[in-house]
Design a protein around this motif. Structure first.
Motif, PDB file in Angstrom:
ATOM      1  N   ARG A  57       0.832  -1.266   0.279  1.00  0.00           N
ATOM      2  CA  ARG A  57      -0.010  -0.016   0.053  1.00  0.00           C
ATOM      3  C   ARG A  57       1.024   1.112   0.012  1.00  0.00           C
ATOM      4  N   SER A 108       2.560   1.669  -3.518  1.00  0.00           N
ATOM      5  CA  SER A 108       1.890   1.556  -4.609  1.00  0.00           C
ATOM      6  C   SER A 108       1.756   3.060  -5.369  1.00  0.00           C
ATOM      7  N   GLU A 164      -3.204  -3.024  -5.090  1.00  0.00           N
ATOM      8  CA  GLU A 164      -3.829  -1.775  -4.565  1.00  0.00           C
ATOM      9  C   GLU A 164      -3.997  -0.865  -5.805  1.00  0.00           C
TER      10      GLU A 164
END
Length: 295
Positions: A167, A170, A254
């Motif tokens: 995350r 990303s 993500e």
């Protein structure tokens, strides 16, 4: 300002700049540009006599014209980490020229509270990042003053921690000016690696190893981090960069969740083994190169 020396130059690869440049150029020319421009690549980190040619197939997919920042995610072989660590060095030496660390991105990542720092000794003892630096320097040689690197040492992560780092990274993966390099060898087979999985239905040991690796490669191409985790649990394949690969898969997922119009395509381009195992006293390491593009 700490400078990381090219510790493995002269042993794992030549310390002669001109010779190294010729060698890398040859391997790059032996590969075809068939899956680029790459936004991420997976490539091996062994001595160049074993995996240099294989790595060329991944680096051939890189478009140096657009790349301005290169993230290198390498597994930690010598120091146990529960997370990911950033480099305290400001420059990384190679026999070609020095590469500069992106202090701004390091600062941004530190602010997340999820990264620690690796000291210079840890950095220099680890080969998984260093073995990519000459290839980076070669591919980017016409833009040597126009890019920075972000070395990240990856520890033994749970799937939840892989998702966390995915995350965080990303947004950087989503930037077309950023390139991600995932450093990984594949199956380490033999008693010295404490791994001797052998499915005799595939023939010789080396054929069983290749089938096992290709099963994992196919799962990675499907970009499903849960399936990859389950594959590792089932077979225990000794893919040393499994956690950097896991972070990449999580980062891709993500991005796809946040942009339904985006398509990702990861393809393996080359596979090789250091030797062909035929009896239980043999050993080998497998190498694979892949490239990820967004469509």
């Amino acid at each position: 300002m700490p400078v990381r020396k090219a510790i493995h130059a002269g042993s794992w690869y030549t310390d002669s700049g001109p010779e190294l440049s010729r060698q890398l150029e040859y391997w790059l020319h032996q590969a075809d540009l068939i899956h680029g421009p790459a936004r991420a690549i997976i490539a091996p980190h062994a001595g160049y006599q074993y995996c240099g040619a294989c790595g060329g197939h991944a680096y051939r997919q890189v478009s140096p014209v657009v790349v301005r920042r290169i993230f290198i995610l390498g597994p930690s072989h010598h120091v146990r980490l529960s997370g990911c660590a950033l480099s305290t060095a400001r420059k990384y030496k190679t026999p070609l020229y020095d590469l500069h660390v992106d202090s701004q991105v390091n600062g941004e990542l530190e602010m997340t509270g999820q990264f620690e720092w690796m000291d210079l000794d840890t950095d220099e003892n680890e080969h998984s990042i260093e073995m990519h630096l000459p290839y980076i320097a070669k591919v980017m040689e016409n833009y040597k003053h126009q890019f920075t690197i972000v070395p990240i040492l990856v520890g033994s992560l749970s799937p939840e921690r892989e998702a966390c780092y995915g995350r965080i990274l990303s947004s950087y993966l989503g930037d077309p000016q950023n390139l991600f390099i995932i450093s990984s060898d594949f199956c380490h087979w033999g008693h010295r690696f404490r791994y001797t999985y052998y499915d005799r239905s595939y023939g010789n040991i080396y054929q069983s190893i290749e089938e096992l690796d290709r099963l994992g490669m196919n799962i990675i191409e499907n970009l499903n981090p849960t399936d990859f985790t389950n594959y590792l649990k089932k077979f225990g394949n000794t893919i040393c960069g499994r956690h950097p690969i896991g972070i990449l898969l999580q980062a891709v997922q993500e991005l796809l969740r946040n942009d339904s119009r985006r398509n990702a395509n990861l393809k393996f381009l080359k596979y090789a083994q250091s030797s062909q195992c035929r009896n239980m006293n043999d050993s080998s390491v497998s190498y694979a190169s892949a490239a990820l593009v967004f469509e």
